[in-house]
Design an enzyme around this catalytic site. Structure first.
Site, PDB file in Angstrom:
ATOM      1  N   ILE B 126       0.816  -1.219   0.000  1.00 44.42           N
ATOM      2  CA  ILE B 126       0.000   0.000   0.000  1.00 44.42           C
ATOM      3  C   ILE B 126       0.850   1.269   0.000  1.00 44.42           C
ATOM      4  CG2 ILE B 126      -0.222   0.109   2.511  1.00 44.42           C
ATOM      5  CD1 ILE B 126      -3.225   0.627   0.274  1.00 44.42           C
ATOM      6  N   PRO B 128       2.969   2.840  -2.062  1.00 45.81           N
ATOM      7  CA  PRO B 128       2.898   3.831  -3.143  1.00 45.81           C
ATOM      8  C   PRO B 128       1.629   4.691  -3.066  1.00 45.81           C
ATOM      9  CG  PRO B 128       3.607   1.714  -4.009  1.00 45.81           C
ATOM     10  CD  PRO B 128       3.175   1.477  -2.578  1.00 45.81           C
ATOM     11  N   TYR B 129       0.507   4.072  -2.718  1.00 47.28           N
ATOM     12  CA  TYR B 129      -0.742   4.826  -2.553  1.00 47.28           C
ATOM     13  C   TYR B 129      -0.593   5.874  -1.454  1.00 47.28           C
ATOM     14  CZ  TYR B 129      -5.514   5.743  -0.898  1.00 47.28           C
ATOM     15  OH  TYR B 129      -6.670   6.351  -0.472  1.00 47.28           O
ATOM     16  N   TYR B 130       0.010   5.452  -0.340  1.00 47.05           N
ATOM     17  CA  TYR B 130       0.201   6.379   0.775  1.00 47.05           C
ATOM     18  C   TYR B 130       1.120   7.541   0.417  1.00 47.05           C
ATOM     19  CZ  TYR B 130      -2.316   4.304   4.674  1.00 47.05           C
ATOM     20  OH  TYR B 130      -3.296   3.884   5.526  1.00 47.05           O
ATOM     21  N   LYS B 133      -1.073  10.054  -1.304  1.00 42.20           N
ATOM     22  CA  LYS B 133      -1.993  10.735  -0.390  1.00 42.20           C
ATOM     23  C   LYS B 133      -1.242  11.684   0.548  1.00 42.20           C
ATOM     24  CE  LYS B 133      -5.877  10.197  -0.391  1.00 42.20           C
ATOM     25  NZ  LYS B 133      -6.812  10.964  -1.275  1.00 42.20           N
TER      26      LYS B 133
END
Lengths: 214, 214
Positions: B126, B128-130, B133
């Site tokens: 997760i 890269p998503y964080y 964001k």
């Protein structure tokens, strides 16, 4: 100055380490990711430190110990996916900037990419890479560091010519990695390029001259 | 207030559009990506505008015409790769923030994710998503806008309970999307949450009460 090269084992990084190790004024410290890369820097008599950009800002700050300047020339490269682009080119840069702020390492050179502020010129395939570079550059400019953001055109492995064109906005054009390393060397303590962002391709001007015109 | 919902066709977006269209104080304007999504909003009697987050900040500014506030609840979703995460979750957000600055749309609510400031809690898959964001939130906080950054825990499709826990740093926990939408509604003109970032999961407090305690 003692200069931490982040991405020292990359192609521009190796050129720059070489130039700094030959210079009278500066000393390189190579930040590298893999143990097998150490021997190359040992053979040059260059100090190296094993630190991953996927680690914490504190770990990167430890690697910065004793340095006066940082050159960020790391990149996840074309062979990995956009997930690594996020982790290395964006967040790795952000953590390195934070580490420089934490340690008071004020001078920070960033190797960026031509057109990184011009979304209308980003091709579809390369756009995710540009997003990472664009925002990493913005983070650096918003920091309290004395930055210089160097944005080369198409990188080649041709021998350096020592002659470039440098302005804020260029059309595209090639430039040897060896010349990019020379530009970085000349930027380090050149107050004229402090807190500036500019693009470079091969051209007619000597590097010193081109930088002084910015 | 007239509120532009960016990502109106998403699950949280649809709940929020519904709530706003029932409210006496606010009016929603749904920003959507595909023509086939228009009919749903027409059937609710809600104004919609067709604008891609992969377009320019100027196009997003046009969509913002006549609005007093923006809620950014768009996301590329788990089915696409990290390239879209860069283009939508990070750069789409950055362009929306720029558009709000350009148009003087001062109030800006961001739907973020729990732990987005705590890298030590980002799992490898997760991460890269964080990164996207985390940096989108930082761009918003560095803007001149009146922001509220809401960071929900694990999103579920359970019916809303109207009861949450909200503080700056929470362990993990689930929360229905319907409750997230309710929180956004209650944040819109609540001065107490202006320029604040906080995390929410299901809990014991009524939403108003939980927000007032922040």
């Amino acid at each position: 100055m003692k200069v931490l090269i982040v991405g020292a084992n990359g192609q521009i990084g190796r050129h720059l380490v070489q130039l700094l190790s030959e210079s009278q004024e500066h000393t390189p410290k190579a930040m590298i990711r893999l143990e097998e890369q150490i021997s190359y820097f040992n053979s040059l008599g260059v100090e190296s430190v094993l630190t991953s950009l996927e680690g914490s800002a504190d770990e990167i700050a430890d690697a910065m110990e004793g340095c006066d300047a940082v050159v960020f020339t790391a990149g996840s490269g074309g062979a990995t996916g956009a997930d690594k682009t996020l982790l290395i080119d964006l967040d790795g840069a952000a953590k390195t900037i934070k580490a420089a702020e934490q340690t008071g390492t004020e001078r920070f050179l960033m190797v960026s990419a031509i057109h990184a502020d011009r979304r209308e010129m980003w091709g579809e395939d390369i756009a995710p890479y540009y997003v990472a570079k664009h925002h990493a550059d913005n983070i650096l400019r918003a920091s309290g560091l004395v930055y210089t953001i160097v944005r080369p055109g198409l990188l080649t492995n041709d021998p350096g010519t020592g002659r470039i064109r440098a302005t804020e906005n260029l059309d595209s054009g090639p430039i040897p990695r060896e010349d990019v390393a020379q530009v970085l060397l000349h930027c380090l303590d050149n107050e004229h390029v402090f807190n500036k962002t500019f693009e470079i391709i091969s051209g007619d001007d000597e590097i010193e001259e081109a930088l002084d015109r910015l």
